[in-house]
Design a protein around this motif. Structure first.
Motif, PDB file in Angstrom:
ATOM      1  N   ARG A   1       0.895  -1.324  -0.088  1.00 12.04           N
ATOM      2  CA  ARG A   1       0.066   0.064  -0.056  1.00 12.04           C
ATOM      3  C   ARG A   1       0.783   1.479   0.073  1.00 12.04           C
ATOM      4  O   ARG A   1       1.812   1.249   0.500  1.00 12.04           O
ATOM      5  CB  ARG A   1      -0.964   0.086   1.538  1.00 12.04           C
ATOM      6  CG  ARG A   1      -1.817  -0.897   1.216  1.00 12.04           C
ATOM      7  CD  ARG A   1      -2.606  -1.122   2.608  1.00 12.04           C
ATOM      8  NE  ARG A   1      -3.845  -2.175   2.325  1.00 12.04           N
ATOM      9  CZ  ARG A   1      -4.646  -2.637   3.501  1.00 12.04           C
ATOM     10  NH1 ARG A   1      -4.364  -2.041   4.647  1.00 12.04           N
ATOM     11  NH2 ARG A   1      -5.388  -3.542   3.166  1.00 12.04           N
ATOM     12  N   PRO A   2       0.422   2.284  -0.385  1.00 13.75           N
ATOM     13  CA  PRO A   2       1.171   3.578  -0.597  1.00 13.75           C
ATOM     14  C   PRO A   2       1.176   4.297   0.863  1.00 13.75           C
ATOM     15  O   PRO A   2       0.352   3.996   1.498  1.00 13.75           O
ATOM     16  CB  PRO A   2       0.499   4.412  -1.416  1.00 13.75           C
ATOM     17  CG  PRO A   2      -1.145   3.920  -1.717  1.00 13.75           C
ATOM     18  CD  PRO A   2      -1.015   2.397  -1.295  1.00 13.75           C
ATOM     19  N   LYS A   3       2.372   4.389   1.010  1.00 11.46           N
ATOM     20  CA  LYS A   3       2.645   5.467   2.379  1.00 11.46           C
ATOM     21  C   LYS A   3       2.155   6.679   2.526  1.00 11.46           C
ATOM     22  O   LYS A   3       1.578   6.822   3.513  1.00 11.46           O
ATOM     23  CB  LYS A   3       4.169   5.433   2.624  1.00 11.46           C
ATOM     24  CG  LYS A   3       5.058   4.246   2.590  1.00 11.46           C
ATOM     25  CD  LYS A   3       4.432   3.251   3.524  1.00 11.46           C
ATOM     26  CE  LYS A   3       5.291   1.777   3.212  1.00 11.46           C
ATOM     27  NZ  LYS A   3       4.751   0.765   4.504  1.00 11.46           N
ATOM     28  N   GLU A   4       1.950   7.484   1.767  1.00  8.40           N
ATOM     29  CA  GLU A   4       1.288   8.710   1.406  1.00  8.40           C
ATOM     30  C   GLU A   4      -0.180   8.624   1.289  1.00  8.40           C
ATOM     31  O   GLU A   4      -0.419   8.269   0.016  1.00  8.40           O
ATOM     32  CB  GLU A   4       2.106   9.928   0.807  1.00  8.40           C
ATOM     33  CG  GLU A   4       3.473   9.995   1.296  1.00  8.40           C
ATOM     34  CD  GLU A   4       4.126  11.108   0.330  1.00  8.40           C
ATOM     35  OE1 GLU A   4       3.534  11.527  -0.651  1.00  8.40           O
ATOM     36  OE2 GLU A   4       5.386  11.064   0.619  1.00  8.40           O
ATOM     37  N   ARG A   5      -1.234   9.387   1.917  1.00  5.03           N
ATOM     38  CA  ARG A   5      -2.317   9.285   1.728  1.00  5.03           C
ATOM     39  C   ARG A   5      -2.808  10.811   1.363  1.00  5.03           C
ATOM     40  O   ARG A   5      -2.349  11.840   1.654  1.00  5.03           O
ATOM     41  CB  ARG A   5      -3.209   9.120   2.802  1.00  5.03           C
ATOM     42  CG  ARG A   5      -3.007   7.574   3.399  1.00  5.03           C
ATOM     43  CD  ARG A   5      -3.805   7.249   4.690  1.00  5.03           C
ATOM     44  NE  ARG A   5      -3.484   5.739   4.780  1.00  5.03           N
ATOM     45  CZ  ARG A   5      -4.169   5.147   5.952  1.00  5.03           C
ATOM     46  NH1 ARG A   5      -5.170   5.958   6.647  1.00  5.03           N
ATOM     47  NH2 ARG A   5      -3.868   4.061   6.357  1.00  5.03           N
ATOM     48  N   GLN A   6      -3.804  10.887   0.538  1.00  6.46           N
ATOM     49  CA  GLN A   6      -3.995  12.142  -0.240  1.00  6.46           C
ATOM     50  C   GLN A   6      -5.094  12.889   0.898  1.00  6.46           C
ATOM     51  O   GLN A   6      -5.813  12.132   1.739  1.00  6.46           O
ATOM     52  CB  GLN A   6      -5.030  11.658  -1.290  1.00  6.46           C
ATOM     53  CG  GLN A   6      -4.159  11.346  -2.631  1.00  6.46           C
ATOM     54  CD  GLN A   6      -5.221  11.096  -3.698  1.00  6.46           C
ATOM     55  OE1 GLN A   6      -6.209  11.422  -3.754  1.00  6.46           O
ATOM     56  NE2 GLN A   6      -4.325  10.655  -4.842  1.00  6.46           N
ATOM     57  N   ARG A   7      -5.044  14.117   0.863  1.00  5.36           N
ATOM     58  CA  ARG A   7      -6.045  14.801   1.842  1.00  5.36           C
ATOM     59  C   ARG A   7      -7.331  14.850   1.443  1.00  5.36           C
ATOM     60  O   ARG A   7      -7.591  14.536   0.247  1.00  5.36           O
ATOM     61  CB  ARG A   7      -5.522  16.295   1.879  1.00  5.36           C
ATOM     62  CG  ARG A   7      -4.025  16.620   2.280  1.00  5.36           C
ATOM     63  CD  ARG A   7      -3.852  17.975   2.340  1.00  5.36           C
ATOM     64  NE  ARG A   7      -2.333  18.201   2.712  1.00  5.36           N
ATOM     65  CZ  ARG A   7      -1.823  19.412   3.084  1.00  5.36           C
ATOM     66  NH1 ARG A   7      -2.542  20.428   2.634  1.00  5.36           N
ATOM     67  NH2 ARG A   7      -0.871  19.558   3.467  1.00  5.36           N
TER      68      ARG A   7
END
Length: 1024
Positions: free
Chosen positions: A945-951
């Motif tokens: 899974r991606p580490k950064e999430r969108q706001r």
């Protein structure tokens, strides 16, 4: 072995003696040997009767018979004869007198050699005793002495006439003895003994080896018979002939003997042949030219002897045909000489070389004799025998006419025969045939056919063409080119007319090309086309089909149609513009196409040789008419193309049926070349009807005689721009392309020629890469510059040049369906023209060397450069072939590596499947391992899974808490659901929902009876 003498009959008289010729009646019917007439024999026998003491046979006195009778009675046992013992058969026991003393032959010879005139009585008595002793046969061991005695008697007969009769009696010992001559003083008379009482053994043997031991003596004795023809007495000569005939044909007696056996008839005939008696008798004809009886007997004897091949060879050596034919007109009231001479000539023709006989007969004397004999028989012969003899003479004359050197024209015989052949159909004022009419008997019918055949023979000699024109032969033959509608009562029968009609038309087919002006004068084209129309019509006609020319025409008109086309074809083949134009103006092309269609439709199920022959002749005629004439090709038209294509699709099995389908295919291809190619409209229509595909299908059959012709047609067709695309589109069996087919044909051609290549198909001889085995054997011969050399002739003798031209039209690049081996061969084909030019330069150098001619320095250097240049071309082709083979090898290696890699991946996949299965078994059997695997799976999912999430992004967890399984679970998302007022509930998409929630004004409205929730709850909805 001879039976003993019989005693005097009880009635006091002797039984009559049968005639000499009774045993000669059963002869071959083919030779038609006949017994001489009484008048024929009377002349010869009259002289013999002059020597008899009286005009009747006298009975011997009692004293003369007493001795013999008493001895004969001793052999009787009761009422029947018993077989003599072996002792009784020794020596002279074959004589009628069993106790007669043996004859001392040496004493008789000595007595006859004496010159004393007073011993004539003693000499006659000795001869009487000799004749009586050997009257039942001559042993082979005594034959030499008997021959000496015969010779001495013949010599004495020229001095003393009293020795003529003993000479004749000794001659009778060689043949059938009908009686015994006795001498009393100077008077002689006959003692007649019944034939059935005498057992004749002309020559007999005691041992089986006697035939071989005394063969030379027998030959000399028989040869002496021929030499005795020099004796100038009719009785002797006639008796020699009688004895020879009897000796040659008489069968040995059927009675069995204990000691002595007769010699076989084959042995006798063999001895006559080895003795050369036939040649001697033939030469003796010069001695009896003015003595008719002797001449007739000699001819009769030669007729009997001519049934043997060896005797015929001897007679040919003595110029028998010339001797006999030149005397055919000799005076002979009985006609026997002419008849027997013709029979001898027939036997010579059957059993010896015809060419040699014809050469001997091809002189003025013989041809004049035949002419006079034939004319006499033709005009004055009225009997069945005369007509048969006339026809036999005409057949012999026909054979002579086949020799170009025969003086048929010089003697006027040719002109005479042409007159006789045409006077029946064309009126003539010649006095020879004025008022003469042929009958309708079988012999005259055969005469008519023989005369037609003679016209055919004359047509082979250009010098007789003027005679054929003057004799109006064309008009006479065209008389039969019409149906026999109303045969008269006094006319040829239907079967005879049909046979004469077919024979006349067959003759017309040979004569017409020689007399084109007469052909046009008689309106030949119109007559033939009208006759063809009748042949193709439905008028009732029942052909007999009995003759050679009528084969296959029984009950139809096919025979007439076939020979009519055979007349048309050679006339058209002359290329005479006036004839062909007149034929086309009368609609011959459409008429021939109509006949072709009719024969194809009517005889489709039952094809025979005559139908195939008719179709072949039509195609050949159309080819000749339309060749090099675009207007006639347009007349041939689409109808002709539609008719032509089915013939090229015939079954290959028919090529070897023996009915002529191979010739039919050749003629159809020739018609395609001449009638279609060169006319763009017909070429395009032929391509539209897939005719080119049919040609390529024929080429696949690889028929050696057809391939060359088809390739030539394809080369010519390539001038049409649409042809190349059709060739490239064609596919054969197993998706074979046209380029591959052509290259295969090239390889087969070179293999048959013996061109050397290595196992991989590369060039083996760089200097002469195209030379075959036959060309290598040819030596350099000095020839003019206009004559083609061996290398140039090779271009026309095989298919390689045509294949090269076709591939040039298709292009040497981007040819589909070729293998590496094909590309190797293609490299040679590309340089075919260069290699041929190199061969010609090599021949130039070899010819200069053979003639020992040294060019100047500049020319020598030029020749050297040219030779090296063409050798370099060969090296370059070999290098290109090597590169192709290396490329093929590299490609095969790569393909092999790919194959192994694929196999390796398959094995690796199988290992992974096995390992996965083992892990699965471990997880299902060990709970700790399952938990460990679950944790490993969760870490792997988190890592992905991606580490950064969108706001402002909403995260929906997908896992189900509390599950200890490694199998991926279904997708689970927790969302805030939409109010039911908007969606209509979970049954919104069903028919029930549509009934409960009708649409009004575009908005969803509640239905009575349905409770609407005031608010909605937050819940988890599983979304798949």
């Amino acid at each position: 072995m001879a039976s003993p003498s019989w005693p005097e009959a009880s009635s006091g008289s002797l039984l009559p003696m049968p005639s000499f010729t009774e045993r000669q009646r059963s002869l071959s019917s083919s030779s038609r040997l006949e017994r001489p007439s009484e008048g024929e024999l009377s002349a010869g026998s009259s002289k013999n009767l002059g020597l008899l003491s009286c005009s009747r046979l006298e009975r011997p006195s009692e004293d003369e018979l007493s001795t013999g009778s008493s001895r004969n009675l001793g052999l009787l046992r009761g009422s029947r004869l018993e077989r003599p013992s072996e002792g009784e058969l020794s020596g002279s026991n074959l004589a009628q007198d069993n106790h007669l003393k043996s004859v001392d032959l040496d004493h008789v010879i000595t007595l006859l050699e004496g010159t004393e005139s007073d011993k004539s009585e003693e000499q006659l008595q000795a001869l009487k005793k000799l004749i009586k002793h050997y009257e039942s046969g001559i042993p082979l061991k005594d034959l030499t002495q008997i021959s000496n005695i015969l010779n001495l008697c013949a010599e004495k007969s020229q001095l003393h006439h009293i020795f003529i009769e003993p000479t004749c009696e000794i001659l009778k010992l060689y043949g059938c003895l009908k009686g015994r001559l006795q001498f009393t003083s100077m008077t002689c008379y006959w003692l007649t003994i019944p034939t059935e009482m005498i057992t004749r053994l002309p020559f007999y043997k005691k041992n089986s080896s006697d035939e071989g031991n005394y063969a030379k003596e027998v030959q000399e004795s028989i040869a002496q018979l021929g030499y005795l023809m020099r004796v100038p007495y009719s009785q002797v000569r006639i008796q020699i002939c009688k004895s020879v005939i009897s000796f040659y044909h008489a069968e040995p007696p059927k009675k069995e003997f204990e000691v002595y056996q007769p010699i076989s008839i084959n042995y006798k005939r063999k001895m006559v042949e080895l003795a050369g008696l036939a040649e001697t008798l033939l030469m003796s004809l010069t001695l009896v030219e003015n003595q008719l009886p002797e001449k007739l007997w000699i001819i009769k004897t030669l007729q009997h002897l001519s049934i043997s091949e060896e005797n015929c060879k001897l007679m040919m050596k003595a110029q028998a045909p010339t001797r006999l034919c030149s005397h055919l007109n000799d005076v002979d009231p009985s006609g026997q000489f002419l008849f027997r001479s013709s029979e001898i000539l027939w036997n010579l023709l059957e059993k010896s070389s015809n060419e040699e006989i014809i050469n001997q007969l091809s002189n003025l004397a013989c041809v004049n004799a035949l002419k006079e004999v034939f004319l006499n028989l033709f005009l004055h012969g009225s009997s069945h025998y005369d007509r048969q003899l006339r026809n036999d003479i005409l057949v012999i004359s026909t054979l002579i006419a086949q020799n170009p050197g025969a003086p048929m024209i010089e003697t006027g015989f040719a002109k005479q025969l042409i007159l006789f052949a045409t006077f029946f159909e064309v009126k003539s004022h010649n006095p020879l045939v004025k008022g003469f009419k042929l009958t309708y008997c079988y012999e005259d019918f055969e005469l008519k056919k023989l005369l037609f055949n003679m016209l055919t023979v004359f047509s082979k000699d250009v010098s007789t063409v003027q005679l054929l024109h003057e004799g109006k032969v064309m008009l006479a033959l065209f008389h039969y080119v019409k149906p026999n509608e109303k045969p008269g009562v006094l006319d040829w029968s239907a079967a005879q007319y049909e046979e004469l009609q077919l024979h006349a038309i067959a003759t017309l087919a040979i004569v017409a090309p020689l007399l084109v002006e007469d052909y046009m004068t008689c309106q030949g084209n119109t007559r033939l086309l009208m006759f063809l129309e009748w042949c193709a019509g439905n008028d009732p006609f029942f052909g007999q089909g009995n003759s050679f020319h009528g084969t296959g025409g029984r009950g139809n008109k096919l025979a007439q149609m076939r020979y009519c086309l055979r007349v048309l074809n050679p006339v058209v083949s002359l290329g005479d513009d006036a004839v062909n134009l007149d034929l086309c103006d009368q609609g011959a092309i459409h008429q021939l196409l109509g006949i072709l269609k009719n024969t194809t439709n009517n005889f489709k199920e039952k094809e025979d040789a005559i139908v195939v022959g008719i179709q072949t002749d039509i195609f050949l005629t159309l080819s000749t008419l339309c060749e090099n004439n675009v207007h006639r090709k347009e007349i041939f038209g689409w109808e002709g193309v539609d008719t032509l294509i089915p013939f090229m699709k015939m079954d290959a099995k028919k090529f070897y049926s023996g009915l002529g389908h191979n010739r039919l295919l050749f003629s159809a291809l020739d018609c395609l070349w001449c009638c279609v190619m060169g006319c763009t409209i017909l070429e395009d229509y032929f391509l539209e009807r897939e005719g080119l595909f049919t040609l390529l299908d024929l080429l696949v059959l690889n028929e050696a005689n057809v391939c060359n012709l088809i390739l030539g047609i394809l080369v010519e067709f390539c001038d049409n721009p649409k042809t190349v695309s059709h060739i490239n589109v064609w596919r054969g069996e197993k998706d074979q392309t046209a380029a591959n087919l052509l290259i295969n044909l090239w390889r087969q051609e070179e293999e048959e020629m013996g061109v050397k290549h290595d196992k991989l198909g590369r060039i083996a001889d760089i200097k002469r890469p195209l030379v075959g085995h036959f060309q290598k054997q040819q030596e350099i011969i000095r020839m003019p510059a206009t004559c083609p050399t061996v290398a140039v002739m090779d271009v026309a003798e095989n298919m390689r040049a045509k294949i090269y031209c076709l591939i040039c039209k298709l292009g040497f690049e981007n040819l589909p369906g070729l293998s590496a081996k094909d590309f190797v061969t293609l490299a040679i084909i590309c340089r075919y023209l260069d290699f041929k030019v190199g061969e010609i330069w090599s021949e130039v150098c070899a010819e200069l060397k053979r003639e020992q001619f040294r060019p100047v320095t500049a020319d020598q250097e030029a020749l050297q450069v040219i030779t090296e240049a063409f050798q370099n071309v060969g090296k370059m082709v070999v290098s290109l072939q090597n590169e192709m083979l290396e490329s093929k090898q590299y490609q095969e290696l790569r393909e092999e590596e790919k194959g192994y890699a694929k196999i390796q991946s398959l094995y690796k996949q199988k290992e992974m499947v096995n390992k996965s299965w083992e892990n699965f078994l471990t997880r299902t059997s060990n709970y700790e391992a399952l938990k460990k695997a679950k944790r490993r799976q969760e870490r792997s999912i988190d890592a992905s899974r991606p580490k950064e999430r969108q706001r402002n992004a909403t995260f929906h967890p997908t896992d189900i808490k509390g599950l200890n399984i490694t199998v991926a679970s279904g997708r689970l998302v927790t969302v805030e659901s939409t109010p039911a007022e908007l969606t209509g509930g979970p049954l919104m998409d069903t028919e029930l929902a549509l009934k409960r929630l009708p649409i009004r004004g575009g908005a969803l409205k509640g239905v009575k009876g349905v409770k609407i929730m005031d608010s909605f709850k937050k819940d988890s909805v599983s979304v798949q």
